[in-house]
Design a protein around this motif. Sequence first.
Motif, mmCIF file in Angstrom:
data_model
loop_
_atom_site.group_PDB
_atom_site.id
_atom_site.type_symbol
_atom_site.label_atom_id
_atom_site.label_comp_id
_atom_site.label_asym_id
_atom_site.label_seq_id
_atom_site.Cartn_x
_atom_site.Cartn_y
_atom_site.Cartn_z
ATOM 1 N N ALA A 125 -0.545 1.576 -16.353
ATOM 2 C CA ALA A 125 -0.899 0.369 -15.600
ATOM 3 C C ALA A 125 0.348 -0.475 -15.402
ATOM 4 C CB ALA A 125 -1.957 -0.436 -16.335
ATOM 5 N N ILE A 126 0.423 -1.088 -14.245
ATOM 6 C CA ILE A 126 1.500 -2.034 -13.954
ATOM 7 C C ILE A 126 0.853 -3.326 -13.506
ATOM 8 C CG2 ILE A 126 3.469 -2.583 -12.486
ATOM 9 C CD1 ILE A 126 4.086 0.368 -12.326
ATOM 10 N N VAL A 127 1.207 -4.414 -14.170
ATOM 11 C CA VAL A 127 0.755 -5.745 -13.793
ATOM 12 C C VAL A 127 1.950 -6.389 -13.101
ATOM 13 C CG1 VAL A 127 -0.190 -7.936 -14.604
ATOM 14 C CG2 VAL A 127 -0.742 -5.816 -15.812
ATOM 15 N N THR A 128 1.799 -6.716 -11.830
ATOM 16 C CA THR A 128 2.943 -7.145 -11.031
ATOM 17 C C THR A 128 2.565 -8.255 -10.064
ATOM 18 O OG1 THR A 128 4.691 -6.360 -9.546
ATOM 19 C CG2 THR A 128 2.524 -5.381 -9.271
ATOM 20 N N ARG A 129 3.564 -8.948 -9.580
ATOM 21 C CA ARG A 129 3.373 -9.911 -8.504
ATOM 22 C C ARG A 129 3.466 -9.145 -7.188
ATOM 23 N NH1 ARG A 129 3.947 -15.564 -10.025
ATOM 24 N NH2 ARG A 129 3.474 -15.780 -7.843
ATOM 25 N N ASP A 180 7.306 -7.564 -13.621
ATOM 26 C CA ASP A 180 6.417 -6.427 -13.877
ATOM 27 C C ASP A 180 6.175 -6.216 -15.369
ATOM 28 O OD1 ASP A 180 6.380 -6.026 -11.200
ATOM 29 O OD2 ASP A 180 7.199 -3.998 -11.251
ATOM 30 N N ILE A 181 4.951 -5.880 -15.701
ATOM 31 C CA ILE A 181 4.576 -5.500 -17.063
ATOM 32 C C ILE A 181 4.003 -4.094 -16.966
ATOM 33 C CG2 ILE A 181 3.110 -6.006 -19.039
ATOM 34 C CD1 ILE A 181 3.016 -8.946 -17.975
ATOM 35 N N THR A 182 4.685 -3.124 -17.573
ATOM 36 C CA THR A 182 4.221 -1.742 -17.551
ATOM 37 C C THR A 182 3.513 -1.437 -18.856
ATOM 38 O OG1 THR A 182 6.080 -1.126 -16.144
ATOM 39 C CG2 THR A 182 4.931 0.662 -17.272
ATOM 40 N N ILE A 183 2.307 -0.892 -18.741
ATOM 41 C CA ILE A 183 1.496 -0.590 -19.921
ATOM 42 C C ILE A 183 1.209 0.908 -19.919
ATOM 43 C CG2 ILE A 183 -0.655 -1.068 -21.128
ATOM 44 C CD1 ILE A 183 -0.709 -3.743 -19.486
ATOM 45 N N ASN A 184 1.714 1.601 -20.943
ATOM 46 C CA ASN A 184 1.509 3.046 -21.059
ATOM 47 C C ASN A 184 0.575 3.414 -22.201
ATOM 48 O OD1 ASN A 184 3.245 3.886 -18.931
ATOM 49 N ND2 ASN A 184 4.988 3.390 -20.236
ATOM 50 N N ARG A 213 -0.868 -15.260 -7.633
ATOM 51 C CA ARG A 213 -1.425 -13.933 -7.369
ATOM 52 C C ARG A 213 -0.733 -12.873 -8.203
ATOM 53 N NH1 ARG A 213 -0.625 -12.587 -1.526
ATOM 54 N NH2 ARG A 213 -1.358 -10.561 -2.246
ATOM 55 N N TRP A 214 -1.522 -11.986 -8.776
ATOM 56 C CA TRP A 214 -1.023 -10.840 -9.527
ATOM 57 C C TRP A 214 -1.814 -9.615 -9.093
ATOM 58 C CZ3 TRP A 214 2.833 -10.514 -13.303
ATOM 59 C CH2 TRP A 214 3.434 -11.727 -13.633
ATOM 60 N N LYS A 215 -1.190 -8.478 -9.233
ATOM 61 C CA LYS A 215 -1.821 -7.211 -8.869
ATOM 62 C C LYS A 215 -1.782 -6.293 -10.086
ATOM 63 C CE LYS A 215 -1.578 -3.797 -5.194
ATOM 64 N NZ LYS A 215 -0.839 -3.366 -4.001
ATOM 65 N N VAL A 216 -2.910 -5.641 -10.374
ATOM 66 C CA VAL A 216 -2.978 -4.666 -11.457
ATOM 67 C C VAL A 216 -3.163 -3.300 -10.810
ATOM 68 C CG1 VAL A 216 -4.202 -3.923 -13.527
ATOM 69 C CG2 VAL A 216 -4.007 -6.359 -13.001
ATOM 70 N N MET A 217 -2.210 -2.405 -11.064
ATOM 71 C CA MET A 217 -2.265 -1.059 -10.489
ATOM 72 C C MET A 217 -2.402 -0.052 -11.620
ATOM 73 S SD MET A 217 0.662 -1.319 -7.514
ATOM 74 C CE MET A 217 2.010 -1.340 -8.666
ATOM 75 N N TYR A 218 -3.394 0.815 -11.503
ATOM 76 C CA TYR A 218 -3.632 1.872 -12.493
ATOM 77 C C TYR A 218 -3.321 3.230 -11.869
ATOM 78 C CZ TYR A 218 -6.686 -1.447 -14.997
ATOM 79 O OH TYR A 218 -7.214 -2.516 -15.666
ATOM 80 N N ARG A 219 -2.754 4.122 -12.666
ATOM 81 C CA ARG A 219 -2.677 5.543 -12.322
ATOM 82 C C ARG A 219 -3.376 6.282 -13.449
ATOM 83 N NH1 ARG A 219 2.914 7.455 -11.638
ATOM 84 N NH2 ARG A 219 2.961 7.448 -13.884
ATOM 85 N N THR A 274 -5.801 -10.256 -8.697
ATOM 86 C CA THR A 274 -6.398 -11.364 -9.438
ATOM 87 C C THR A 274 -5.511 -12.584 -9.280
ATOM 88 O OG1 THR A 274 -7.320 -12.055 -11.560
ATOM 89 C CG2 THR A 274 -5.253 -10.797 -11.616
ATOM 90 N N PHE A 275 -6.003 -13.701 -9.710
ATOM 91 C CA PHE A 275 -5.271 -14.954 -9.628
ATOM 92 C C PHE A 275 -5.163 -15.535 -11.022
ATOM 93 C CE2 PHE A 275 -4.429 -19.357 -8.641
ATOM 94 C CZ PHE A 275 -3.569 -19.252 -7.563
ATOM 95 N N VAL A 276 -3.957 -15.851 -11.434
ATOM 96 C CA VAL A 276 -3.721 -16.402 -12.766
ATOM 97 C C VAL A 276 -3.734 -17.926 -12.691
ATOM 98 C CG1 VAL A 276 -2.066 -16.595 -14.655
ATOM 99 C CG2 VAL A 276 -2.376 -14.410 -13.482
ATOM 100 N N ASN A 277 -4.578 -18.516 -13.529
ATOM 101 C CA ASN A 277 -4.672 -19.964 -13.625
ATOM 102 C C ASN A 277 -3.997 -20.442 -14.902
ATOM 103 O OD1 ASN A 277 -6.276 -20.330 -11.261
ATOM 104 N ND2 ASN A 277 -8.018 -19.523 -12.416
ATOM 105 N N LYS A 278 -3.840 -21.750 -15.023
ATOM 106 C CA LYS A 278 -3.309 -22.310 -16.255
ATOM 107 C C LYS A 278 -4.264 -22.021 -17.391
ATOM 108 C CE LYS A 278 -0.969 -26.239 -14.170
ATOM 109 N NZ LYS A 278 -0.902 -27.690 -14.074
ATOM 110 N N SER A 279 -3.709 -21.793 -18.592
ATOM 111 C CA SER A 279 -4.588 -21.580 -19.747
ATOM 112 C C SER A 279 -5.273 -22.884 -20.095
ATOM 113 C CB SER A 279 -3.781 -21.046 -20.933
ATOM 114 O OG SER A 279 -2.747 -21.932 -21.260
#
Length: 163
Positions: A101-105, A112-116, A137-143, A157-162
Amino acid sequence: MKTEKNYWPLGLAVFGVALVAGLASMVGVAMQYPVEFDGAKMAPYRYVDANYNKIIESEKKFDEKYIVQTSHFTLLKNTPTSLELNVSDKSGKDVDANITAIVTRPDTSKHDITINEFNKASISYLSKPFSVGLEGRWKVMYRVEVGGLQKFVDLETFVNKSK
């Protein structure tokens, strides 16, 4: 005798200068952000272009055999969260899947945050916790790969303030 002034040549000159300036700015932007950095299908543009039919065929075969379900998730700024994905065959049995998975703008790859690494529990795969540091705006891409077949899943998805 009074002569009327003709402003057409001045208007055409202004339009010509604006057209050339617009074209120059468009070329400048295109050179700064070439299509090769798209990141679609988690591969370089030239690879995707050369192997597009194989990639689509693999996804169709994957869809014939397996089911991928994403769970609803909320991303909050500077708040740890995990991604969850359910992968099973058509009968509902668990399968051994390799997930990246890659969490990216959408507009840059700087953050980018790559999750293996995903922890498997039956058909559910849960990622290690991560957090994003920017709102917007953020995008989560899965392979997802199972048995030599692969499937790509994209979510925005959209990231809001915590809170």
